[in-house]
Design a protein around this motif. Structure first.
Motif, mmCIF file in Angstrom:
data_model
loop_
_atom_site.group_PDB
_atom_site.id
_atom_site.type_symbol
_atom_site.label_atom_id
_atom_site.label_comp_id
_atom_site.label_asym_id
_atom_site.label_seq_id
_atom_site.Cartn_x
_atom_site.Cartn_y
_atom_site.Cartn_z
ATOM 1 N N TYR A 3 -3.706 4.847 4.669
ATOM 2 C CA TYR A 3 -3.372 3.809 3.700
ATOM 3 C C TYR A 3 -4.441 2.727 3.787
ATOM 4 O O TYR A 3 -4.787 2.244 4.864
ATOM 5 C CB TYR A 3 -1.991 3.208 3.992
ATOM 6 C CG TYR A 3 -0.845 4.121 3.653
ATOM 7 C CD1 TYR A 3 -0.387 4.236 2.344
ATOM 8 C CD2 TYR A 3 -0.221 4.884 4.643
ATOM 9 C CE1 TYR A 3 0.666 5.081 2.024
ATOM 10 C CE2 TYR A 3 0.838 5.724 4.338
ATOM 11 C CZ TYR A 3 1.283 5.823 3.025
ATOM 12 O OH TYR A 3 2.323 6.657 2.706
ATOM 13 N N ARG A 60 -4.061 6.381 -0.578
ATOM 14 C CA ARG A 60 -2.828 6.826 0.069
ATOM 15 C C ARG A 60 -2.955 8.298 0.463
ATOM 16 O O ARG A 60 -3.639 9.069 -0.206
ATOM 17 C CB ARG A 60 -1.637 6.707 -0.890
ATOM 18 C CG ARG A 60 -1.496 5.397 -1.617
ATOM 19 C CD ARG A 60 -0.460 5.525 -2.723
ATOM 20 N NE ARG A 60 -0.188 4.278 -3.418
ATOM 21 C CZ ARG A 60 -0.819 3.866 -4.509
ATOM 22 N NH1 ARG A 60 -1.795 4.607 -5.020
ATOM 23 N NH2 ARG A 60 -0.495 2.718 -5.084
ATOM 24 N N CYS A 71 2.212 -2.570 -7.014
ATOM 25 C CA CYS A 71 1.701 -2.612 -5.640
ATOM 26 C C CYS A 71 0.975 -3.915 -5.339
ATOM 27 O O CYS A 71 0.485 -4.125 -4.231
ATOM 28 C CB CYS A 71 0.775 -1.429 -5.396
ATOM 29 S SG CYS A 71 -0.504 -1.213 -6.655
ATOM 30 N N PRO A 78 0.805 -1.229 0.000
ATOM 31 C CA PRO A 78 0.000 0.000 0.000
ATOM 32 C C PRO A 78 0.831 1.270 0.000
ATOM 33 O O PRO A 78 0.298 2.353 -0.283
ATOM 34 C CB PRO A 78 -0.820 -0.123 1.292
ATOM 35 C CG PRO A 78 -0.059 -1.063 2.152
ATOM 36 C CD PRO A 78 0.638 -2.005 1.229
ATOM 37 N N HIS A 79 2.128 1.147 0.306
ATOM 38 C CA HIS A 79 2.982 2.328 0.345
ATOM 39 C C HIS A 79 3.671 2.605 -0.986
ATOM 40 O O HIS A 79 4.399 3.595 -1.107
ATOM 41 C CB HIS A 79 4.033 2.176 1.450
ATOM 42 C CG HIS A 79 3.440 2.080 2.829
ATOM 43 N ND1 HIS A 79 3.155 0.880 3.427
ATOM 44 C CD2 HIS A 79 3.047 3.048 3.697
ATOM 45 C CE1 HIS A 79 2.631 1.099 4.626
ATOM 46 N NE2 HIS A 79 2.557 2.403 4.815
ATOM 47 N N ASP A 115 -1.542 12.068 0.406
ATOM 48 C CA ASP A 115 -0.719 12.805 -0.554
ATOM 49 C C ASP A 115 -0.625 14.251 -0.102
ATOM 50 O O ASP A 115 -1.133 14.621 0.968
ATOM 51 C CB ASP A 115 -1.284 12.688 -1.978
ATOM 52 C CG ASP A 115 -2.730 13.159 -2.098
ATOM 53 O OD1 ASP A 115 -3.139 14.046 -1.306
ATOM 54 O OD2 ASP A 115 -3.461 12.665 -2.962
#
Length: 845
Positions: A153, A143, A64, A56-57, A145
């Motif tokens: 997340y 995510r 991903c 997820p990062h 931002d």
């Protein structure tokens, strides 16, 4: 699936398109749409096992997702040499057949695996596919931002309609069912939800990771396979041995319990009515960020948008049970029994929408149920009259998501209610049980439901399904009542034209005649275009109640005097009839009509009758109507205050009405819905001080930013370009997405012929949030921006969501066909507004 968003019949659509166009309807299918048939199957898929790892990062666009999907299958025929699976935007690195390497090619959204030896009919084998990707559909990675640093997340899936292929290769169509298994490795802080039950405790891995293992031993289709991964609080309870869980964002569990607290009662009610007890080992509901629908009925594990979490401030005015009941009902209608192809989707969505009304009755009584059903009728009728007419079952579309509309949901629900009325409720539910038992874990078409009814009831209902499901439209009626010596003569005329799309309808309807000596109720059989019924009734006629309870889907009018409607508004015991009385009185401008509505808005026991009276007073728009509304701004029920605020907004340039709206925006008002509707209403009044007040509302905290959103909509209605910069600023990505959608829509009415606004709307066609994209397309269409046709068509070609694609194509076509009529359209709208204002003044003269 619940979207605020079928099958559209296309047995007759080719002929009907021309007929609809002649009446002003646009054909439903877009250019290039083809007739879709249920897909062939090479194999029977028995089991799908996913073993994947999520990152997820990972940055957007980077890998991903990685892992292996294993299919256990059985060929239908001998000699299977190449197995074809759906596979979109995934990087496949290896395939095996029974453990042996197999050659493969990925092309045109298909993965073709050459089997080392030909598959034999009835003989099981496994294929394993190793792959990775950065999905843009199907599996969504949320995510934080720079614009939204507070986002968590989170990863969640959304398979319907055919998006599972974007996160694992599969046969991605609703006519195939299999058991499934999900092994998911995620960061250690995460929890994972999937279908079925956890088979082992989560295992810790190196590198700060943990693996979860879920298994579902009931066959279901690939679009219902799900996962949600993130940091959640989980509340666990049970119902008759079934695990019932609520998965909440951190810190929101109290509100989540408020939102979902009636789930176990719904489980009991739906199990009892259908005769089929909830069939799965768990029922989980998870709230996720940025969900692209209202909810999704994944088998045993429903996904819901986190904006559906109900706070204490709105629990009395927002009925989120509709969403909860809808998705739960799908566990029977859509999951246990699934439409064979999307043209049959009403068997999923129509039933789920019908079950909303079923739960409404159980929760709040028959009057509330009737009014809720009237709302479903109105939603469908608006689409039918304003957009297109089509049969419910239709095979012509470009993207499957196009068919998920009001014909599918609300008309489908209305048809099922009429079916229950036709059969009688006890027999209807016996037929439903037979339908579910016979087709459990299978796929269905409309004839399967019809035959199940025939098996139990002995009734041949081909005529019913033909007119309501395989044709379009509904009865349009004129009902006239004339007193006779021994009663009344009631004439029912079907005034709607007929053609290949729209038949003359056959239905039964109840009428009640109220006289000075009592009431007489009759059941009428409508079988032709015009029929007169003679009903014996002693005493002077007071009023008639046509279709009490709102059981039949129809449009048109019941013709009786304003005095009769006023008596019905005060005296009828049926709520639907009182609602119709208020709506009929809205067409009058007499003092007696205003007085009757004013009395009812104060005294009627039901909130929604009071709401309809407020709407009627707004339509009358006299000084007396305004004063009647102002007298009720302190109504206890927020839903009524909302309607009063909206009604006062109809009094344009009226300082006194605006003062009433300002009172509803005062600091003592705690209802977010009232703040929203009052803000919109203030803009509609177009009084001088409205703009500044609305801008100040941007900072007023409310549930889901309702006050802010209402202020933006109000600024759009104000149509004062002085506030353009305030609205444009709210389209920036730092604002909440719901606010950005409202701001985008508000641009519809501001700075016409301004290239900067047009260019900003064109930029928003490429926004990351689909609702902003749709609002931008609609705004450009309503502004008739001829320079934007190319931008809309480019956006349609690039869209990954079918709703965005259709919105952009429809908008481009609307502008192109309306080119050259912009000035005529503007003048006509201006003249209409001026005429409305002058008529209102004449009423008060």
């Amino acid at each position: 699936m619940h979207g605020h968003m079928s099958e559209f019949g296309c047995r007759h659509l080719g002929l009907a398109a021309a007929a609809g166009a002649a009446r002003g309807w646009k054909p439903f299918p877009l250019p290039g749409a083809t007739k879709r048939w249920s897909r062939d199957r090479q194999v029977d898929v028995l089991h799908i096992k996913l073993d994947i790892e999520l990152d997820p990062h990972a940055a957007p666009g980077e890998t991903c997702l990685s892992g292996t999907v294993t299919h256990t299958v059985r060929p239908f025929l001998d000699g299977l040499k190449v197995l074809h699976l759906d596979c979109a935007e995934l990087d496949v690195t290896a395939c095996t057949f029974g453990g042996r390497k197999a050659a493969f090619v990925v092309e045109g959204g298909k993965l073709s695996i050459t089997l080392p030896r030909a598959g034999k009919r009835g003989c099981e084998f496994t294929v394993a596919i190793t792959y990775s990707g950065a999905p843009r559909r199907g599996l969504y990675f949320i995510r934080p931002d720079a614009d939204h640093p507070d986002k968590r997340y989170e990863v969640w899936s959304q398979g319907q309609d055919e998006d599972s292929r974007h996160w694992f290769p599969c046969f991605d169509y609703p006519n195939e069912k299999q058991t499934s298994e999900m092994i998911v490795t995620v960061p250690k802080a995460f929890r994972v939800l999937s279908n079925g039950a956890e088979v082992v405790q989560p295992k810790n891995r190196r590198g700060g990771k943990r693996t979860f293992h879920w298994r579902f031993d009931h066959p279901h289709t690939t679009y219902l396979m799900m996962l949600a991964a993130g940091e959640y609080e989980v509340h666990e309870t049970s119902w008759k041995g079934v695990s019932v869980t609520y998965w909440s964002p951190p810190g929101r569990m109290a509100d989540v319990k408020r939102t979902l607290g009636r789930t176990t009662r719904m489980l009991t009610h739906f199990s009892k009515l259908t005769g089929v007890s909830y069939p799965y080992p768990q029922y989980a509901q998870v709230f996720v960020q940025d969900f692209i629908f209202g909810g999704m009925e994944n088998t045993s594990a429903t996904t819901l948008m986190d904006t559906a979490i109900v706070s204490r401030s709105v629990e009395r005015e927002i009925w989120m049970d509709a969403l909860v009941a809808h998705e739960l009902a799908h566990q029977w209608f859509g999951d246990l029994v699934t439409c064979r192809d999307w043209s049959q989707g009403w068997l999923n969505e129509g039933f789920a929408s019908f079950m909303e009304t079923v739960w409404k009755r159980a929760a709040d009584g028959r009057d509330e149920e009737a009014y809720y059903r009237m709302g479903q009728h109105a939603a469908y009728l608006a689409e039918d009259s304003g957009s297109y007419r089509r049969p419910i079952v239709c095979q012509e579309y470009v993207e499957p998501i196009e068919v998920f509309d009001r014909h599918l949901y609300q008309k489908g629900a209305s048809v099922l209610h009429m079916l229950a009325e036709e059969l009688g409720e006890d027999l209807f539910w016996e037929c439903v049980r037979h339908y579910l038992d016979r087709h459990a874990y299978g796929s269905v078409v409309t004839d399967d439901l019809r035959r199940a009814i025939e098996d139990i009831s002995g009734r041949n209902l081909e005529w019913f399904f033909d007119q309501w499901v395989h044709h379009g439209g509904h009865p349009v009626l004129r009902v006239e009542c004339k007193p006779e010596k021994k009663g009344v003569a009631l004439t029912v005329t079907q005034t709607g034209a007929t053609d290949a799309m729209t038949p003359r309808h056959r239905f039964d309807v109840t009428v009640r005649v109220e006289t000075a000596k009592g009431s007489v109720e009759r059941r009428l059989e409508i079988r032709s275009a015009r029929q007169t019924f003679h009903i014996e009734a002693a005493g002077k006629l007071k009023w008639i109640a046509f279709d009490p309870g709102a059981h039949v889907l129809w449009a048109g009018q019941v013709q009786q005097s304003p005095e009769a409607w006023a008596r019905a508004l005060v005296g009828d015991t049926d709520a639907a009839t009182r609602v119709r009385a208020a709506r009929a009185l809205a067409k009058q401008s007499t003092s007696s009509a205003v007085n009757a509505l004013a009395a009812a808005i104060e005294d009627d026991a039901l909130w929604f009758v009071r709401v309809e009276c407020a709407r009627a007073l707004a339509a009358i728009r006299t000084r007396a109507a305004r004063d009647a509304l102002l007298a009720e701004t302190l109504q206890e029920d927020a839903r009524v205050r909302r309607s009063i605020a909206t009604a006062l907004g109809a009094f344009r340039h009226d300082e006194i009405a605006a003062e009433g709206v300002l009172e509803l925006l005062g600091t003592s008002e705690l209802s977010p819905g009232v703040l929203h509707d009052a803000a919109v209403a203030l803009g509609r009044t177009r009084v001088d001080e409205a703009g500044e007040v609305l801008v100040e509302l941007f900072d007023r905290l409310s549930w889901n930013e309702l006050a802010w959103r209402g202020a933006l909509t109000g600024l759009g209605a104000l149509r004062d370009d002085e506030y353009l910069d305030h609205v444009l600023a709210c389209t920036e990505p730092t604002c909440p997405d719901s606010v950005r959608s409202a701001a985008t829509s508000a641009l519809t009415h501001l700075a016409k012929n301004d290239d900067d606004v047009r260019e900003r709307l064109e930029e928003l066609l490429e926004d990351r949030w689909l609702r902003v994209q749709v609002c931008a397309a609609m705004a450009l269409a309503q502004r008739r921006e001829s320079k934007s046709v190319g931008a809309l068509r480019r956006a349609a070609s690039r869209a990954t969501d079918g709703r965005v694609m259709r919105a952009c194509r429809v908008a481009a076509d609307a502008i192109a066909t309306g080119r050259g009529r912009d000035e005529e359209f503007r003048k006509l709208r201006q003249q209409l507004e001026e005429l409305q204002d002058s008529v209102a003044k004449l009423k008060d003269a």
